[in-house]
Design a protein around this motif. Structure first.
Motif, PDB file in Angstrom:
ATOM      1  N   VAL A  14      57.144  66.700 -32.157  1.00  0.00           N
ATOM      2  CA  VAL A  14      55.803  66.257 -31.504  1.00  0.00           C
ATOM      3  C   VAL A  14      54.751  66.500 -32.537  1.00  0.00           C
ATOM      4  N   PHE A  15      54.909  67.786 -32.939  1.00  0.00           N
ATOM      5  CA  PHE A  15      54.124  68.121 -34.005  1.00  0.00           C
ATOM      6  C   PHE A  15      53.776  67.250 -35.002  1.00  0.00           C
ATOM      7  N   GLU A  16      54.901  66.650 -35.664  1.00  0.00           N
ATOM      8  CA  GLU A  16      54.957  65.527 -36.743  1.00  0.00           C
ATOM      9  C   GLU A  16      53.962  64.350 -36.100  1.00  0.00           C
ATOM     10  N   GLN A  17      54.073  63.913 -35.193  1.00  0.00           N
ATOM     11  CA  GLN A  17      53.317  62.958 -34.428  1.00  0.00           C
ATOM     12  C   GLN A  17      51.710  63.302 -34.377  1.00  0.00           C
ATOM     13  N   ILE A  18      51.664  64.417 -34.242  1.00  0.00           N
ATOM     14  CA  ILE A  18      50.109  65.054 -34.235  1.00  0.00           C
ATOM     15  C   ILE A  18      49.433  64.875 -35.654  1.00  0.00           C
ATOM     16  N   LEU A  19      50.220  65.458 -36.482  1.00  0.00           N
ATOM     17  CA  LEU A  19      49.870  65.354 -37.871  1.00  0.00           C
ATOM     18  C   LEU A  19      49.632  63.941 -38.489  1.00  0.00           C
ATOM     19  N   HIS A  20      50.491  63.075 -38.211  1.00  0.00           N
ATOM     20  CA  HIS A  20      50.712  61.503 -38.442  1.00  0.00           C
ATOM     21  C   HIS A  20      49.238  60.989 -37.790  1.00  0.00           C
ATOM     22  N   LYS A  21      49.018  61.412 -36.666  1.00  0.00           N
ATOM     23  CA  LYS A  21      47.661  60.817 -35.938  1.00  0.00           C
ATOM     24  C   LYS A  21      46.576  61.129 -36.575  1.00  0.00           C
ATOM     25  N   TYR A  22      46.413  62.423 -37.144  1.00  0.00           N
ATOM     26  CA  TYR A  22      45.249  62.784 -37.800  1.00  0.00           C
ATOM     27  C   TYR A  22      45.395  62.916 -39.354  1.00  0.00           C
ATOM     28  N   SER A  23      46.164  61.971 -39.636  1.00  0.00           N
ATOM     29  CA  SER A  23      46.295  61.909 -41.283  1.00  0.00           C
ATOM     30  C   SER A  23      46.566  63.022 -42.181  1.00  0.00           C
ATOM     31  N   VAL A  24      47.394  64.137 -41.647  1.00  0.00           N
ATOM     32  CA  VAL A  24      47.817  64.986 -42.665  1.00  0.00           C
ATOM     33  C   VAL A  24      49.151  64.951 -42.857  1.00  0.00           C
ATOM     34  N   GLU A  84      66.570  73.901 -42.760  1.00  0.00           N
ATOM     35  CA  GLU A  84      67.002  72.419 -43.483  1.00  0.00           C
ATOM     36  C   GLU A  84      66.282  71.537 -42.706  1.00  0.00           C
ATOM     37  N   ASN A  85      66.283  71.506 -41.399  1.00  0.00           N
ATOM     38  CA  ASN A  85      65.635  70.330 -40.513  1.00  0.00           C
ATOM     39  C   ASN A  85      64.154  70.247 -40.507  1.00  0.00           C
ATOM     40  N   TYR A  86      63.392  71.280 -40.770  1.00  0.00           N
ATOM     41  CA  TYR A  86      61.935  71.233 -41.186  1.00  0.00           C
ATOM     42  C   TYR A  86      61.917  70.651 -42.334  1.00  0.00           C
ATOM     43  N   ARG A  87      62.290  71.014 -43.377  1.00  0.00           N
ATOM     44  CA  ARG A  87      62.445  70.634 -44.703  1.00  0.00           C
ATOM     45  C   ARG A  87      62.719  69.279 -44.969  1.00  0.00           C
ATOM     46  N   ALA A  88      63.493  68.617 -43.983  1.00  0.00           N
ATOM     47  CA  ALA A  88      63.950  67.349 -43.974  1.00  0.00           C
ATOM     48  C   ALA A  88      63.053  66.470 -43.513  1.00  0.00           C
ATOM     49  N   LEU A  89      61.988  66.981 -42.576  1.00  0.00           N
ATOM     50  CA  LEU A  89      60.784  66.353 -42.091  1.00  0.00           C
ATOM     51  C   LEU A  89      59.617  66.426 -43.127  1.00  0.00           C
ATOM     52  N   GLY A  90      59.933  66.963 -44.045  1.00  0.00           N
ATOM     53  CA  GLY A  90      58.915  67.025 -45.145  1.00  0.00           C
ATOM     54  C   GLY A  90      58.003  68.179 -45.258  1.00  0.00           C
ATOM     55  N   TYR A  91      58.018  69.335 -44.358  1.00  0.00           N
ATOM     56  CA  TYR A  91      57.333  70.330 -44.310  1.00  0.00           C
ATOM     57  C   TYR A  91      57.780  71.383 -45.320  1.00  0.00           C
ATOM     58  N   GLN A  92      56.963  72.158 -46.054  1.00  0.00           N
ATOM     59  CA  GLN A  92      57.284  73.127 -47.009  1.00  0.00           C
ATOM     60  C   GLN A  92      57.491  74.685 -45.985  1.00  0.00           C
ATOM     61  N   ILE A  93      58.409  75.452 -46.427  1.00  0.00           N
ATOM     62  CA  ILE A  93      58.567  76.622 -46.022  1.00  0.00           C
ATOM     63  C   ILE A  93      58.019  77.853 -46.527  1.00  0.00           C
TER      64      ILE A  93
END
Length: 289
Positions: A140-150, A175-184
């Motif tokens: 859901v947070f990934e969708q929010i970031l995509h919506k606002y171009s971050v 591992e799952n968050y990194r797979a979505l492209g986030y840095q940790i």
């Protein structure tokens, strides 16, 4: 302000509310979203009024801002000052922890977009009880970031690993968050409850030392020397050490001497709203240069 401008701003907020309703899966009758006169977005959820502050994080080698840690500034019912810890506890006891997290993260993203820096990173704290909900809450947070171009690669999720009991849960979530492209970032490393062996268990991009590390290093010369070894160890692991809590010139000198280049603390810059960052920090030479 003209009536036309006022109407346009009102329409803009209505549109944002509609967009957030879809992205947050939340009944926004509970959410009071508004754009303050400063240009900042604020919100009220379950009686907690939320403002966003950003603390700049500096790159000492480049003499420039590296990124910003987003912090919530809550107040109860708009009048009583509160702490983030109390606000989260209140949200959890109200059965609204997930929704509360979505609201303030969305607000952080909206306000982060106002900072005119294309490459700066956004550091966000992750509540330990929500870290494991990658499949639903994280997307859901990934969708929010995509919506606002971050893009997700500009977002660093700060994880207090000491609050996660089982190693396998921590490893799986990261591992799952990194797979979505986030840095940790592992946060509070070197604090009373941190488990240093976990640095070898999974990949991370940043290690943020606990504030007690630099404070104790300033009091004991032997610890200041040991800090160099800790910084070198983190770098050998392929991660970036971040020294936080710098409040005095002595602490700054020790941090720089340790070999760390990414620094954070009130001596360098206190948390402020996005407008102040744009006004004061965009062309300002940082103290670490």
């Amino acid at each position: 302000m003209t009536q036309r401008t006022s109407n346009q701003e009102a329409e803009h907020v209505v549109q944002l509310r509609a967009e957030l309703k879809q992205a947050l899966s939340l009944d926004l009758e509970e959410l009071g979203l508004l754009e303050a006169s400063s240009g900042e977005y604020e919100s009220t959820f379950i009686g907690v009024h939320l403002k966003t502050a950003f603390q700049p994080i500096y790159d000492a080698k480049q003499g420039d801002i590296y990124g910003y840690e987003a912090l919530i500034r809550p107040s109860l019912f708009g009048t009583l000052g509160s702490t983030p810890e109390f606000a989260f506890t209140y949200a959890e006891q109200s059965g609204k922890l997930v929704q509360f997290d979505r609201v303030f993260r969305s607000q952080h993203v909206l306000n982060f977009r106002a900072i005119h820096q294309e490459n700066g990173l956004l550091f966000l704290n992750v509540h330990p009880k929500l870290l494991l909900e990658v499949s639903a809450h994280g997307k859901v947070f990934e969708q929010i970031l995509h919506k606002y171009s971050v893009p997700t690669h500009r977002v660093v999720l700060e994880v207090n690993e000491s609050l996660i009991e089982q190693d396998k849960h921590l490893i799986s979530a990261i591992e799952n968050y990194r797979a979505l492209g986030y840095q940790i970032a592992f946060d509070h490393v070197g604090g009373h409850q941190s488990k240093l062996y976990r640095l070898w268990l999974t990949q991370h991009d940043f290690i943020k030392f606990d504030v007690s590390v630099i404070h104790q290093a300033a009091q004991q010369p032997t610890l200041a020397k040991a800090l160099k070894g800790l910084v070198a160890m983190v770098q050998d692991l392929g991660s970036t050490p971040v020294i936080v809590g710098i409040e005095t010139q002595q602490q700054l000198d020790i941090a720089i001497a340790s070999g760390a280049s990414v620094l954070q603390g009130n001596l360098l810059a206190a948390p402020v709203v996005a407008k102040v960052i744009n006004d004061q920090f965009q062309h300002k030479t940082p103290k670490v240069a």
